[in-house]
Design a protein around this motif. Structure first.
Motif, PDB file in Angstrom:
ATOM      1  N   LEU A  67      -7.871  -3.032   2.374  1.00 29.03           N
ATOM      2  CA  LEU A  67      -8.804  -3.742   1.643  1.00 29.03           C
ATOM      3  C   LEU A  67      -9.571  -3.406   0.424  1.00 29.03           C
ATOM      4  O   LEU A  67      -9.723  -3.982  -0.475  1.00 29.03           O
ATOM      5  CB  LEU A  67     -10.052  -4.103   2.668  1.00 29.03           C
ATOM      6  CG  LEU A  67      -9.635  -4.722   3.971  1.00 29.03           C
ATOM      7  CD1 LEU A  67     -10.792  -4.678   5.033  1.00 29.03           C
ATOM      8  CD2 LEU A  67      -9.378  -6.301   3.770  1.00 29.03           C
ATOM      9  N   ALA A  68      -9.605  -1.834   0.396  1.00 33.50           N
ATOM     10  CA  ALA A  68     -10.235  -1.438  -0.950  1.00 33.50           C
ATOM     11  C   ALA A  68      -8.948  -1.434  -1.953  1.00 33.50           C
ATOM     12  O   ALA A  68      -9.345  -1.679  -3.311  1.00 33.50           O
ATOM     13  CB  ALA A  68     -10.501  -0.164  -0.750  1.00 33.50           C
ATOM     14  N   GLY A  69      -7.635  -1.207  -1.656  1.00 30.72           N
ATOM     15  CA  GLY A  69      -6.781  -1.059  -2.786  1.00 30.72           C
ATOM     16  C   GLY A  69      -6.186  -2.395  -3.080  1.00 30.72           C
ATOM     17  O   GLY A  69      -5.587  -2.478  -4.210  1.00 30.72           O
ATOM     18  N   GLY A  70      -6.143  -3.178  -2.005  1.00 26.99           N
ATOM     19  CA  GLY A  70      -5.327  -4.698  -2.449  1.00 26.99           C
ATOM     20  C   GLY A  70      -3.953  -4.531  -2.616  1.00 26.99           C
ATOM     21  O   GLY A  70      -3.278  -3.639  -2.299  1.00 26.99           O
ATOM     22  N   SER A  71      -3.675  -5.467  -3.180  1.00 30.50           N
ATOM     23  CA  SER A  71      -1.980  -5.770  -3.209  1.00 30.50           C
ATOM     24  C   SER A  71      -1.191  -4.759  -3.987  1.00 30.50           C
ATOM     25  O   SER A  71      -0.436  -4.354  -3.731  1.00 30.50           O
ATOM     26  CB  SER A  71      -1.664  -7.389  -3.881  1.00 30.50           C
ATOM     27  OG  SER A  71      -1.956  -8.359  -3.028  1.00 30.50           O
ATOM     28  N   LYS A  72      -2.101  -3.982  -4.948  1.00 29.15           N
ATOM     29  CA  LYS A  72      -1.232  -3.016  -5.866  1.00 29.15           C
ATOM     30  C   LYS A  72      -1.257  -1.830  -4.839  1.00 29.15           C
ATOM     31  O   LYS A  72      -0.022  -1.173  -4.544  1.00 29.15           O
ATOM     32  CB  LYS A  72      -2.273  -2.874  -6.873  1.00 29.15           C
ATOM     33  CG  LYS A  72      -1.707  -1.461  -7.931  1.00 29.15           C
ATOM     34  CD  LYS A  72      -2.636  -1.245  -8.900  1.00 29.15           C
ATOM     35  CE  LYS A  72      -1.962  -0.363  -9.912  1.00 29.15           C
ATOM     36  NZ  LYS A  72      -2.709  -0.006 -11.214  1.00 29.15           N
ATOM     37  N   LEU A  73      -2.109  -1.457  -3.892  1.00 25.77           N
ATOM     38  CA  LEU A  73      -1.765  -0.371  -3.088  1.00 25.77           C
ATOM     39  C   LEU A  73      -0.543  -0.764  -1.901  1.00 25.77           C
ATOM     40  O   LEU A  73       0.084   0.204  -1.724  1.00 25.77           O
ATOM     41  CB  LEU A  73      -3.160  -0.130  -2.140  1.00 25.77           C
ATOM     42  CG  LEU A  73      -2.920   0.653  -0.875  1.00 25.77           C
ATOM     43  CD1 LEU A  73      -2.587   2.112  -1.529  1.00 25.77           C
ATOM     44  CD2 LEU A  73      -3.995   0.675  -0.250  1.00 25.77           C
ATOM     45  N   VAL A  74      -0.761  -1.829  -1.627  1.00 26.75           N
ATOM     46  CA  VAL A  74       0.528  -2.179  -0.531  1.00 26.75           C
ATOM     47  C   VAL A  74       1.736  -2.200  -1.165  1.00 26.75           C
ATOM     48  O   VAL A  74       2.655  -1.716  -0.680  1.00 26.75           O
ATOM     49  CB  VAL A  74      -0.020  -3.806   0.127  1.00 26.75           C
ATOM     50  CG1 VAL A  74       1.383  -4.248   0.921  1.00 26.75           C
ATOM     51  CG2 VAL A  74      -1.257  -3.734   0.775  1.00 26.75           C
ATOM     52  N   ARG A  75       1.935  -2.518  -2.622  1.00 28.28           N
ATOM     53  CA  ARG A  75       3.188  -2.558  -3.321  1.00 28.28           C
ATOM     54  C   ARG A  75       3.813  -1.184  -3.314  1.00 28.28           C
ATOM     55  O   ARG A  75       4.749  -0.905  -3.026  1.00 28.28           O
ATOM     56  CB  ARG A  75       2.919  -3.084  -4.574  1.00 28.28           C
ATOM     57  CG  ARG A  75       4.106  -3.223  -5.636  1.00 28.28           C
ATOM     58  CD  ARG A  75       3.747  -3.536  -7.011  1.00 28.28           C
ATOM     59  NE  ARG A  75       4.941  -3.279  -7.936  1.00 28.28           N
ATOM     60  CZ  ARG A  75       5.871  -4.042  -7.993  1.00 28.28           C
ATOM     61  NH1 ARG A  75       5.880  -5.217  -7.347  1.00 28.28           N
ATOM     62  NH2 ARG A  75       6.776  -3.771  -8.890  1.00 28.28           N
ATOM     63  N   PHE A  76       2.901  -0.022  -3.999  1.00 26.73           N
ATOM     64  CA  PHE A  76       3.225   1.353  -3.914  1.00 26.73           C
ATOM     65  C   PHE A  76       3.604   1.693  -2.562  1.00 26.73           C
ATOM     66  O   PHE A  76       4.403   2.547  -2.472  1.00 26.73           O
ATOM     67  CB  PHE A  76       1.994   1.927  -4.616  1.00 26.73           C
ATOM     68  CG  PHE A  76       1.915   1.756  -6.033  1.00 26.73           C
ATOM     69  CD1 PHE A  76       3.177   2.031  -6.876  1.00 26.73           C
ATOM     70  CD2 PHE A  76       0.751   1.207  -6.885  1.00 26.73           C
ATOM     71  CE1 PHE A  76       2.968   1.711  -8.083  1.00 26.73           C
ATOM     72  CE2 PHE A  76       0.765   1.029  -8.012  1.00 26.73           C
ATOM     73  CZ  PHE A  76       1.893   1.221  -8.913  1.00 26.73           C
ATOM     74  N   ALA A  77       2.710   1.450  -1.498  1.00 26.15           N
ATOM     75  CA  ALA A  77       3.113   2.115   0.066  1.00 26.15           C
ATOM     76  C   ALA A  77       4.284   1.471   0.439  1.00 26.15           C
ATOM     77  O   ALA A  77       5.256   2.090   0.946  1.00 26.15           O
ATOM     78  CB  ALA A  77       1.913   1.620   0.756  1.00 26.15           C
ATOM     79  N   LEU A  78       4.663   0.204  -0.162  1.00 27.20           N
ATOM     80  CA  LEU A  78       5.961  -0.368   0.450  1.00 27.20           C
ATOM     81  C   LEU A  78       7.116   0.228  -0.046  1.00 27.20           C
ATOM     82  O   LEU A  78       8.107   0.875   0.344  1.00 27.20           O
ATOM     83  CB  LEU A  78       6.038  -2.119  -0.225  1.00 27.20           C
ATOM     84  CG  LEU A  78       7.172  -2.758   0.594  1.00 27.20           C
ATOM     85  CD1 LEU A  78       6.643  -3.972   0.852  1.00 27.20           C
ATOM     86  CD2 LEU A  78       8.169  -2.684  -0.514  1.00 27.20           C
ATOM     87  N   LEU A  79       7.057   0.550  -1.448  1.00 34.92           N
ATOM     88  CA  LEU A  79       8.067   1.333  -2.164  1.00 34.92           C
ATOM     89  C   LEU A  79       8.283   2.513  -1.717  1.00 34.92           C
ATOM     90  O   LEU A  79       9.365   3.061  -1.549  1.00 34.92           O
ATOM     91  CB  LEU A  79       7.798   1.313  -3.819  1.00 34.92           C
ATOM     92  CG  LEU A  79       7.839  -0.037  -4.590  1.00 34.92           C
ATOM     93  CD1 LEU A  79       7.393   0.180  -5.855  1.00 34.92           C
ATOM     94  CD2 LEU A  79       9.383  -0.603  -4.549  1.00 34.92           C
TER      95      LEU A  79
END
Length: 251
Positions: free
Chosen positions: A223-235
C-alpha cells in the motif's frame, strides 16, 4: 525441536508471509527451511506450508481489499481457482516436475521481458470489465489455480500479471485481486492435504501466526509502495524463480 530451530522457522515463516503479500513466492523461502530443519516427508512439508500460506495470504487479502477494493467478480474467480487447485493437488502424482519446470521457466522469462520492456504496463488505470474480459479472467484464474495445486511457485505473480493484462488495470488493484484468489487456491490444495492427513498441526499453527505477522507488514508495504513497488518485486521474483528452476533442471 530446539529453540534455535523454532526461531529459524518462525523468522522464515514471517519473511515468507511478507514476500507472499508483496508479490507471491513465499514458499520458495519456507519450504526449503522446513525440509532442512524438520526432516519431514515432502508431503508433510508442503501441507504444513500451505496452512501458513493460506492464513498469511488471507490476512493480506483482507487488508488490501479494505484499502484498494476488488470487483465483485473476483469472488467467482476465487471459487473457480480454488476448485481447480484442489484438482491439481489431487493430480500432482500424475505430472512430473521435469515436464512442468521447463514450461514455467519459459513463461517466467516471457513475463520478465514483457514487464521490463513495457514500463507503462500496470502503472495506472481503473480497469475495463467487459463480459469477454471477465470470462478470460475466469479461465486464467482456473488455469493458474490448477498450476498452484500441482506445482505452485509464482502463483501470486502469475495472477497479478493475468489480471493486469486482462483488465488493463494497475498492479496494485491486481495485487488485491490476486490475494483473494490465491487464498482460495491455497484452501483448495490444503483441503486435499488435510484429507490425506499430511498436516503437522502444532507446527503449522505456530508458522501460521508468524506468517500472518509477515503478511500484514507486507500488505502495508504494498500500500505504501504502490504499483511501482509491485513492478520491481515482480521483476525480482522472475529472476529468483527462473534461476532456482533452472538450477533444479540442470542439477
Amino acid at each position: 525441536m530446539t529453540p534455535t530451530a523454532i526461531t529459524i522457522l518462525a523468522i522464515a515463516a514471517a519473511f515468507a508471509g511478507w514476500i507472499d503479500a508483496v508479490i507471491g513466492g513465499g514458499g520458495l523461502v519456507l519450504i526449503p527451511v522446513l525440509m532442512s530443519v524438520t526432516g519431514m516427508p515432502a508431503a508433510s512439508v508442503l501441507a504444513t506450508n500451505k496452512v501458513a500460506a493460506v492464513t498469511g495470504t488471507a490476512s493480506a487479502a483482507i487488508t488490501l481489499v479494505r484499502k484498494v477494493g476488488v470487483p465483485k467478480a473476483t469472488w467467482s474467480y476465487a471459487l473457480a481457482a480454488g476448485a481447480a487447485s484442489a484438482g491439481g493437488a489431487a493430480a500432482v502424482a500424475l505430472i512430473s516436475d521435469s515436464v512442468v519446470r521447463p514450461i514455467i521457466i519459459v513463461l517466467l522469462l516471457a513475463v520478465g521481458a514483457f514487464v521490463a520492456l513495457r514500463p507503462e504496463f500496470g502503472v495506472g488505470g481503473d480497469g475495463v470489465f467487459t463480459g469477454r474480459r471477465q470470462a478470460m479472467a475466469l479461465v486464467a484464474a482456473a488455469a493458474i489455480g490448477f498450476y498452484d495445486g500441482i506445482f505452485g511457485p509464482g502463483t501470486g505473480m502469475f495472477l497479478i500479471m493475468a489480471f493486469t493484462a486482462v483488465f488493463a488495470q494497475s498492479f496494485i488493484r491486481s495485487a488485491a485481486m490476486s490475494k483473494v484468489v490465491n487464498t482460495a487456491t491455497n484452501i483448495g490444495a490444503l483441503s486435499v492435504f488435510i484429507i490425506g492427513g499430511y498436516v503437522v498441526w502444532p507446527l503449522a499453527i505456530g508458522l501460521a501466526v508468524a506468517n500472518v505477522i509477515g503478511a500484514q507488514i507486507g500488505a502495508r508495504t504494498v500500500l505504501a509502495g504502490g504499483s511501482k513497488l509491485v513492478r520491481f518485486a515482480l521483476l525480482g521474483l522472475v529472476v529468483v524463480l527462473s534461476t532456482k528452476l533452472l538450477m533444479d533442471e540442470l542439477l
